[in-house]
Design a protein around this motif. Structure first.
Motif, mmCIF file in Angstrom:
data_model
loop_
_atom_site.group_PDB
_atom_site.id
_atom_site.type_symbol
_atom_site.label_atom_id
_atom_site.label_comp_id
_atom_site.label_asym_id
_atom_site.label_seq_id
_atom_site.Cartn_x
_atom_site.Cartn_y
_atom_site.Cartn_z
ATOM 1 N N SER A 128 0.171 4.640 -0.372
ATOM 2 C CA SER A 128 -0.372 5.977 -0.101
ATOM 3 C C SER A 128 0.424 6.761 0.936
ATOM 4 O O SER A 128 0.299 7.984 1.024
ATOM 5 C CB SER A 128 -1.832 5.877 0.347
ATOM 6 N N TYR A 134 0.864 -1.183 0.000
ATOM 7 C CA TYR A 134 0.000 0.000 0.000
ATOM 8 C C TYR A 134 0.901 1.234 0.000
ATOM 9 O O TYR A 134 1.656 1.464 0.941
ATOM 10 C CB TYR A 134 -0.896 -0.027 1.241
ATOM 11 N N ASP A 174 -0.437 5.968 -10.799
ATOM 12 C CA ASP A 174 -1.033 5.238 -9.679
ATOM 13 C C ASP A 174 -2.013 6.136 -8.931
ATOM 14 O O ASP A 174 -1.631 7.156 -8.358
ATOM 15 C CB ASP A 174 0.071 4.761 -8.723
ATOM 16 N N GLN A 175 -3.288 5.740 -8.931
ATOM 17 C CA GLN A 175 -4.331 6.567 -8.305
ATOM 18 C C GLN A 175 -4.265 6.571 -6.793
ATOM 19 O O GLN A 175 -4.861 7.431 -6.140
ATOM 20 C CB GLN A 175 -5.720 6.114 -8.779
ATOM 21 N N GLU A 176 -3.545 5.614 -6.191
ATOM 22 C CA GLU A 176 -3.459 5.566 -4.731
ATOM 23 C C GLU A 176 -2.388 6.490 -4.180
ATOM 24 O O GLU A 176 -2.421 6.839 -3.004
ATOM 25 C CB GLU A 176 -3.163 4.128 -4.277
ATOM 26 N N ARG A 189 -0.167 9.626 -3.211
ATOM 27 C CA ARG A 189 -0.094 11.073 -3.059
ATOM 28 C C ARG A 189 1.230 11.517 -3.662
ATOM 29 O O ARG A 189 2.153 10.719 -3.808
ATOM 30 C CB ARG A 189 -0.181 11.462 -1.590
#
Length: 332
Positions: free
Chosen positions: A97, A95, A123-125, A127
């Protein structure tokens, strides 16, 4: 009454549009990645991920039983493939993010960082507030494996150290993903990344022994910056050159300018720069482009090792200003 019944029916139908928590992911199902490293060996990508051990972080005050992070490494033909292959050795899905730092190895930087930047940006996850750095004499994997003392999570140590260095020393630069993409796409602008290295015994650096001693056997340190053309590494700036670059780009918040004593050898005066402002102008003359840089700095006398200097005279202050001007101009 009919109106109330009608509203009740509409409200009931709207309930079917609520998805609830169908896509939820529990914390105990995730491997939280705080550091990512990419090296290139024999045309293959070696991806290293620094993952937080939540149970160990929770018991740090009581004295940890093991390292607060674990590094998972995999090799593949593409970066994305290597990341997915990590699931064969990690018990949880990665993960990203909470990513804090991305370390790029020299081989990867010379080949080109375009593929990595494209992957991270899609990658949309993710930041985009993490920092990106490059290493010259160490592998990205080695950087992520060094355990640090003040910050139990090494990726946080790299993040905070770079932030502090930029504010107080000015030979480094914090670059986020958005800034890097902007520099790569703007015409006439080329990206620069801060350089980090492992100093000391790398073998001990990735063991708990490294953080149990007063003097660290291995530590992480920033050394100037790397110069890129488009997405490829083309050279290195030393500390003075890196300061000069930051002077030009108006990114110096504070730094130190050492000046030699006028009549004494091996003695110096340190000027603390507290404010800077630069303005770059470009004009075309016939077939050539010419640039001019207007730079202003305010500083304080921070320390004096000279015995014969009189700081109470205006002449001395003017001489110090001229000497500081020469040093800064030379860096630029």
């Amino acid at each position: 009454m009919k109106r109330m019944f009608k509203n009740l029916i509409i409200f009931s139908l709207l309930l079917f549009c609520l998805t609830g928590c169908w896509s939820r992911r529990e914390l105990n199902e995730l491997a939280i990645v705080v550091g990512l490293g990419v090296d290139v060996v024999d045309d293959q990508y070696i991806v290293s991920t620094q993952v937080v051990d939540p149970s160990e972080i929770a018991v740090q005050q009581a004295g940890g039983r093991r390292a607060p992070v674990v590094t998972y490494v995999q090799k593949a033909e593409t970066i994305f493939e290597a990341i997915r292959k990590i699931t064969t050795i990690a018990p949880r899905k990665l993960y990203f993010s909470h990513l804090r730092i991305v370390v790029i190895g020299k081989g990867m930087a010379e080949k080109g960082i375009g593929e990595l930047v494209d992957l991270l940006y899609r990658d949309q996850e993710l930041r985009t507030d993490f920092f990106i750095v490059v290493t010259k004499d160490s592998k990205a994997r080695s950087v992520l494996e060094v355990l640090t003392s003040l910050e139990s999570i090494p990726a946080n140590n790299l993040f905070e150290s770079l932030l502090t260095s930029e504010r107080a020393w000015a030979s480094t630069m914090t670059i986020t993903l958005d800034q890097l993409v902007g520099d790569m796409l703007k015409k006439g602008i080329e990206p620069n990344l801060s350089r980090v290295e492992v100093i000391g015994n790398k073998e001990i650096g990735n063991t708990e022994q490294n953080v149990k001693e007063v003097r660290l056997e291995a530590h992480l340190q920033y050394f100037g910056m790397a110069a890129l053309k488009e997405d490829k590494l083309v050279g290195w700036f030393n500390e003075d050159e890196s300061k000069g670059l930051n002077y030009v780009l108006n990114k110096v918040k504070s730094t130190i300018v050492p000046l030699p004593c006028f009549d004494e050898k091996d003695k110096e005066i340190d000027i603390e720069i507290v404010r800077t402002k630069s303005n770059v102008k470009i004009k075309r003359e016939k077939d050539q482009l010419k640039g001019s840089i207007q730079f202003h700095a305010d500083g304080n006398i921070a320390s004096v090792n000279c015995k014969k200097i009189d700081l109470m005279t205006k002449e001395t202050i003017k001489n110090l200003e001229k000497e500081a001007e020469k040093v800064i101009k030379n860096s630029i």
